[in-house]
Design a protein around this motif. Structure first.
Motif, short mmCIF file in Angstrom:
data_model
loop_
_atom_site.label_atom_id
_atom_site.label_comp_id
_atom_site.label_asym_id
_atom_site.label_seq_id
_atom_site.Cartn_x
_atom_site.Cartn_y
_atom_site.Cartn_z
N TYR A 1 5.59 1.25 -7.39
CA TYR A 1 5.69 2.58 -6.78
C TYR A 1 4.39 2.94 -6.06
CZ TYR A 1 9.89 2.84 -9.61
OH TYR A 1 11.12 2.59 -10.16
N GLY A 2 4.29 4.17 -5.61
CA GLY A 2 3.14 4.61 -4.85
C GLY A 2 1.86 4.60 -5.67
N CYS B 1 7.59 0.54 -2.96
CA CYS B 1 6.86 1.43 -2.05
C CYS B 1 6.20 0.63 -0.93
CB CYS B 1 5.80 2.20 -2.83
SG CYS B 1 4.93 3.43 -1.85
N ASP C 1 10.11 6.70 1.72
CA ASP C 1 9.98 6.12 0.39
C ASP C 1 10.61 7.02 -0.67
OD1 ASP C 1 7.95 3.61 0.26
OD2 ASP C 1 7.42 4.92 1.93
N SER D 1 11.40 5.07 -4.06
CA SER D 1 10.29 4.15 -4.29
C SER D 1 8.92 4.83 -4.24
CB SER D 1 10.32 3.01 -3.26
OG SER D 1 10.20 3.51 -1.93
N TYR D 2 8.90 6.13 -3.98
CA TYR D 2 7.63 6.86 -3.96
C TYR D 2 7.04 6.93 -5.36
CZ TYR D 2 4.21 10.49 -2.70
OH TYR D 2 3.06 11.19 -2.48
N MET E 1 -0.97 5.98 -1.25
CA MET E 1 0.25 6.72 -0.93
C MET E 1 0.01 8.22 -1.04
SD MET E 1 3.33 6.21 0.05
CE MET E 1 4.98 6.93 0.08
N ASN F 1 10.38 12.18 -6.47
CA ASN F 1 11.08 11.64 -5.31
C ASN F 1 11.93 12.70 -4.63
OD1 ASN F 1 10.17 8.91 -5.41
ND2 ASN F 1 11.60 8.47 -7.06
#
Length: 379
Positions: A42-43, A322, A96, A101-102, A47, A109
């Motif tokens: 993930y982030g 991400c 994302d 996927s963030y 990010m 999300n």
């Protein structure tokens, strides 16, 4: 009752099991990369920094324009930059978040996905058109509506009907891309939401909250970007329209070019279902390799601004990862593709990708240009 994604999928299937070992292999290798390096998919800090930069920058630019502390021409320049920043929010934050996927936290999300609505789009419609339809049926005429950006005006697949004016499309397509954002804000989301089908996917059942979100956030956007400037700023109507329209033109050009350079370039395929079975006689992951292209993979600037959309190959295979990790895993994907004798389409720079898209537009603008001719030209 709301249908599951599986229930909404069209009947078209990918049926080549002989080549499915590629996806198993590349997935294992990518998963091993994260496991061996103890990295989350993930982030990360990068990010979060990008999110702060692009969301904060958008708020700052809007505030500076509304404040009228600059001359009209400076404010016009700020409006163009604001349009670009809105596109960058879509690329780097919302894309994302809507894919999940963030963050591993669904609430996070959803929160950043709603930012997509605040800048004029709709996260729910995007999930259907992009996450579900485009990612499954990439570049398949009649299924992937991303290659139907301006039906009857721009021919983005060899299967689309040719019209005489299309022989000039390599000139006029780019200005049309500039109108994409205006269409998105005022037309596209409403049209897609109420369409009976998107591609071949049924689109008739929506939760009540999605109706509310569609109209509430559109009204919010119109209020913030139309009503407030007209009421607060000491400018004429034509000055407002000039700035508002060109803000969207800048946004539309950025959006249109980045997305088109991923699928409508030299070498990518536009497969059609088998007339006998009605299916795609290929494995899904192999299909993604055949229909998707990267650009400027080694460019730090492109990687920072495009939110991983210049790594479309990796994104289509791993939308749950991400985008900040795509550069690192791209070498794994490329090596595995070559090992399995599969294409790994990429243009080294943004400029080369732009030329490739121009050439493809010119090629598809030829009278009755068919898919088999594309394959012969590429070969």
């Amino acid at each position: 009752m709301k249908k599951t994604e599986q229930q909404k999928m069209a009947n078209l299937r990918f049926v080549c099991k002989e080549r499915s070992s590629f996806y198993r292999t590349v997935t294992k290798r990518v998963n091993d990369y994260f496991k061996d390096n103890n990295i989350s998919k993930y982030g990360n800090g990068t990010m979060y920094l990008k999110s702060l930069l692009f969301i904060g920058g958008t708020v700052l630019l809007y505030s500076l324009i509304i404040s009228e502390i600059f001359s009209p021409w400076v404010m016009f320049g700020l409006a163009l930059i604001l349009g670009c920043f809105k596109a960058f929010i879509g690329f780097n934050v919302c894309h994302d978040a809507i894919h999940g996927s963030y963050s591993p936290n669904k609430v996070v999300n959803k929160m950043f996905g709603l930012v997509f609505n605040a800048i004029g789009a709709n996260d729910y419609v995007w999930k259907i058109t992009h996450n579900l339809v485009h990612h499954t049926y990439t570049n398949i005429p009649g299924h992937d509506e991303d290659i139907d950006v301006a039906p009857g005006l721009v021919r983005l697949s060899p299967a689309e009907e040719w019209k005489k004016h299309m022989k000039y499309q390599h000139f006029y397509a780019f200005p049309l891309y500039g109108l994409a954002s205006l269409s998105w804000v005022f037309r596209k989301d409403f049209k897609k939401f109420f369409q009976k089908n998107i591609g071949q996917v049924e689109n008739t059942t929506h939760e009540p909250i999605e109706y509310f979100n569609l109209f509430f956030f559109k009204a919010f956007y119109y209020t913030v970007f139309i009503v407030v400037p007209i009421l607060v700023m000491d400018i004429t109507v034509w000055q407002f329209l000039f700035g508002f329209i060109f803000m969207h033109v800048a946004e539309g050009l950025v959006l249109g070019l980045v997305f088109q350079l991923a699928h409508v370039v030299e070498g990518t395929d536009f497969p059609e279902p088998s007339p006998e079975s009605g299916n795609i006689e290929e494995d899904w992951a192999v299909h993604q390799m055949q229909t998707t292209a990267n650009f400027a993979r080694k460019s730090h600037i492109a990687n920072f601004l495009c939110g991983g959309l210049n790594f479309q190959v990796e994104h289509h295979l791993f939308p749950n990862i991400c985008h900040v990790h795509y550069r690192e895993i791209s070498d794994i994907v490329k090596a595995t593709a070559h090992e399995f004798n599969l294409p790994y389409h990429e243009n080294e720079t943004f400029g080369k990708a732009l030329v490739s898209h121009y050439n493809t537009l010119k090629l598809f603008g030829h009278n009755q240009y068919k898919r088999k001719e594309v394959a012969a030209t590429v070969a």
